[in-house]
Design an enzyme around this catalytic site. Structure first.
Site: not given
Length: 255
Positions: A13, A17, A148, A163
């Site tokens: 990724g 970001g 997260s 999520y």
């Protein structure tokens, strides 16, 4: 931090970001960086804009277009690292996707997509990284998982429920890998970073720009560079120290 000069890192990724900030950090440490994503526009621009003559970004940044939902494509990332750079020292396991549906709306395709990226690919990247590190007898291997704060609680906002479930799974996997890595002859350290709300494209891409703007305007947030600073701290620790987990929350945030 000179110990990381010319060492090899994979960042999943890596095009935007947190991942993009991690890529730039590792390049600043003079590492060879394999940046993996489905889109490569930011990475290609970073590479193209480099004007260095010797050992610059253009020589050390290696963007690879990869769909992490495909097992063969996950494997080819680490095969490329082995064939072209001779091994692997650091994995930043960052890739993740969100969704838009409440649990009661039951969108199995959306669930499968999140599971494929946030859980299955997450685990496969660790397996492939460990396999390559063992093969090459890496002396100071580190796996840094970006999870997260939603791996620690279930939010009240319904579109984040599935999520959050995938992030709980990722956190459990990270601990499972840590336990199994205790038996590896060459110690490989594994750690996780659990950020709160970060200004990235994940909300915009999954929930739309209006929802993204609502969160940015109404809730405290941190920047991708703040998370990258934690990566730098982890890399600064000596081999006998393992940072198990770092939690980062915006100042003033309830969670």
């Amino acid at each position: 931090m000179e110990v990381w000069c010319n060492k090899v890192a994979v960042v999943t990724g890596g095009n935007c970001g947190i991942g993009f900030s991690a890529v730039k950090l590792l390049l600043d440490l003079n590492m060879q960086v394999i940046a993996v994503d489905k889109n490569l526009n930011n990475l290609e621009s970073l590479k193209k804009d480099d004007k260095s003559i010797e050992n610059g970004i253009s020589q050390r940044l290696h963007p690879l277009k990869v769909d992490l939902r495909q097992e063969k494509e996950v494997k080819k990332v680490f095969q490329w690292a082995d064939n072209n750079l001779g091994g692997l020292d650091v994995l930043v396991n960052n890739a993740g996707v969100g969704g838009v549906s409440k649990l009661l709306e039951s969108d199995p395709e959306e669930w499968k997509n999140m599971l494929d990226v946030n859980v299955v690919a997450f685990g496969l990247c660790i397996v492939e990284a460990v396999t390559l590190m063992k093969k090459c007898a890496t002396k100071n291997g580190i796996i840094i998982n970006i999870t997260s704060n939603l791996a620690h609680f279930v939010p009240r906002y319904a579109p984040f429920h599935f999520y959050s479930a995938t992030k709980h799974a990722a956190r459990a996997l990270a601990e499972g890998f840590r336990q199994e890595l205790l038996s590896v002859d060459e110690p490989i350290r594994i750690t996780s970073i659990s950020p709160g709300f970060v200004k990235t494209d994940i909300f915009k891409s999954s929930l739309g720009k209006d929802v993204d703007k609502y969160f940015v305007d109404n809730f405290p947030s941190i920047n991708p560079e703040d998370v990258a600073a934690s990566i730098k701290y982890i890399l600064s620790t000596p081999p006998h120290v393992t940072i198990n987990e770092i939690g980062i929350r915006p100042t003033g945030s309830e969670n």
